[in-house]
Design a protein around this motif. Sequence first.
Motif, mmCIF file in Angstrom:
data_model
loop_
_atom_site.group_PDB
_atom_site.id
_atom_site.type_symbol
_atom_site.label_atom_id
_atom_site.label_comp_id
_atom_site.label_asym_id
_atom_site.label_seq_id
_atom_site.Cartn_x
_atom_site.Cartn_y
_atom_site.Cartn_z
ATOM 1 N N ALA A 47 0.846 -1.195 0.000
ATOM 2 C CA ALA A 47 0.000 0.000 0.000
ATOM 3 C C ALA A 47 0.884 1.248 0.000
ATOM 4 O O ALA A 47 1.999 1.245 0.548
ATOM 5 N N ARG A 48 0.365 2.316 -0.604
ATOM 6 C CA ARG A 48 1.167 3.543 -0.682
ATOM 7 C C ARG A 48 1.477 4.122 0.702
ATOM 8 O O ARG A 48 2.494 4.807 0.872
ATOM 9 N N HIS A 49 0.619 3.822 1.692
ATOM 10 C CA HIS A 49 0.905 4.334 3.037
ATOM 11 C C HIS A 49 1.929 3.457 3.765
ATOM 12 O O HIS A 49 2.297 3.752 4.903
ATOM 13 N N ASP A 50 2.370 2.378 3.138
ATOM 14 C CA ASP A 50 3.409 1.524 3.726
ATOM 15 C C ASP A 50 4.744 1.671 3.004
ATOM 16 O O ASP A 50 5.652 0.845 3.188
ATOM 17 N N TRP A 51 4.855 2.702 2.157
ATOM 18 C CA TRP A 51 6.079 2.871 1.363
ATOM 19 C C TRP A 51 6.465 4.344 1.403
ATOM 20 O O TRP A 51 5.646 5.209 1.076
ATOM 21 N N ALA A 52 7.678 4.595 1.825
ATOM 22 C CA ALA A 52 8.174 5.970 1.870
ATOM 23 C C ALA A 52 9.436 6.082 1.029
ATOM 24 O O ALA A 52 10.263 5.164 0.990
ATOM 25 N N THR A 53 9.573 7.194 0.367
ATOM 26 C CA THR A 53 10.791 7.510 -0.379
ATOM 27 C C THR A 53 11.226 8.915 0.025
ATOM 28 O O THR A 53 10.390 9.835 0.041
ATOM 29 N N GLY A 54 12.458 9.059 0.377
ATOM 30 C CA GLY A 54 12.960 10.364 0.813
ATOM 31 C C GLY A 54 12.279 10.852 2.076
ATOM 32 O O GLY A 54 12.193 12.064 2.312
ATOM 33 N N GLY A 55 11.779 9.915 2.856
ATOM 34 C CA GLY A 55 11.120 10.281 4.104
ATOM 35 C C GLY A 55 9.653 10.613 3.958
ATOM 36 O O GLY A 55 9.000 10.991 4.925
ATOM 37 N N ASN A 56 9.128 10.504 2.739
ATOM 38 C CA ASN A 56 7.736 10.860 2.495
ATOM 39 C C ASN A 56 6.931 9.649 2.052
ATOM 40 O O ASN A 56 7.342 8.912 1.138
ATOM 41 N N LEU A 57 5.781 9.450 2.713
ATOM 42 C CA LEU A 57 4.886 8.378 2.294
ATOM 43 C C LEU A 57 4.307 8.688 0.923
ATOM 44 O O LEU A 57 3.955 9.836 0.621
ATOM 45 N N TRP A 58 4.190 7.649 0.107
ATOM 46 C CA TRP A 58 3.629 7.829 -1.234
ATOM 47 C C TRP A 58 2.141 8.172 -1.181
ATOM 48 O O TRP A 58 1.588 8.675 -2.151
ATOM 49 N N SER A 59 1.498 7.902 -0.046
ATOM 50 C CA SER A 59 0.082 8.234 0.085
ATOM 51 C C SER A 59 -0.126 9.718 0.373
ATOM 52 O O SER A 59 -1.248 10.217 0.238
ATOM 53 N N ASP A 60 0.923 10.414 0.791
ATOM 54 C CA ASP A 60 0.804 11.838 1.106
ATOM 55 C C ASP A 60 0.916 12.672 -0.168
ATOM 56 O O ASP A 60 1.650 12.303 -1.097
ATOM 57 N N PRO A 61 0.216 13.817 -0.182
ATOM 58 C CA PRO A 61 0.341 14.677 -1.369
ATOM 59 C C PRO A 61 1.748 15.257 -1.451
ATOM 60 O O PRO A 61 2.403 15.453 -0.419
ATOM 61 N N PRO A 62 2.225 15.528 -2.645
ATOM 62 C CA PRO A 62 3.569 16.108 -2.777
ATOM 63 C C PRO A 62 3.598 17.501 -2.153
ATOM 64 O O PRO A 62 2.607 18.229 -2.193
ATOM 65 N N SER A 63 4.738 17.819 -1.565
ATOM 66 C CA SER A 63 4.865 19.142 -0.949
ATOM 67 C C SER A 63 4.984 20.189 -2.052
ATOM 68 O O SER A 63 5.464 19.901 -3.153
#
Length: 66
Positions: A47-63
């Motif tokens: 799930a996207r909320h179980d995967w982070a890249t660069g410290g950011n979860l993929w489920s979160d909107p891009p900053s």
Amino acid sequence: MPTIRVELFEGRTVEQKRALAQALTEATVRTLGGSPDGVDILFFDIARHDWATGGNLWSDPPSPAG
Ligand SMILES: O=C(O)C/C=C/C(=O)C(=O)O
């Protein structure tokens, strides 16, 4: 026997996984030799909320800063 783990975002279809399994198996046999029956492909849907890249979860909107 080569065993290949594929960790990917959930949502891919069985048809997509079947095609990827065939492609990976063919590439493995072509590169390493042996029989297709000796190649295992394992899929892990993440799930996207179980995967982070660069410290950011993929489920979160891009900053806004990217
Ligand atoms: O597409 C997927 O299933 C997983 C992709 C991951 C990345 O693009 C990454 O970790 O950078």
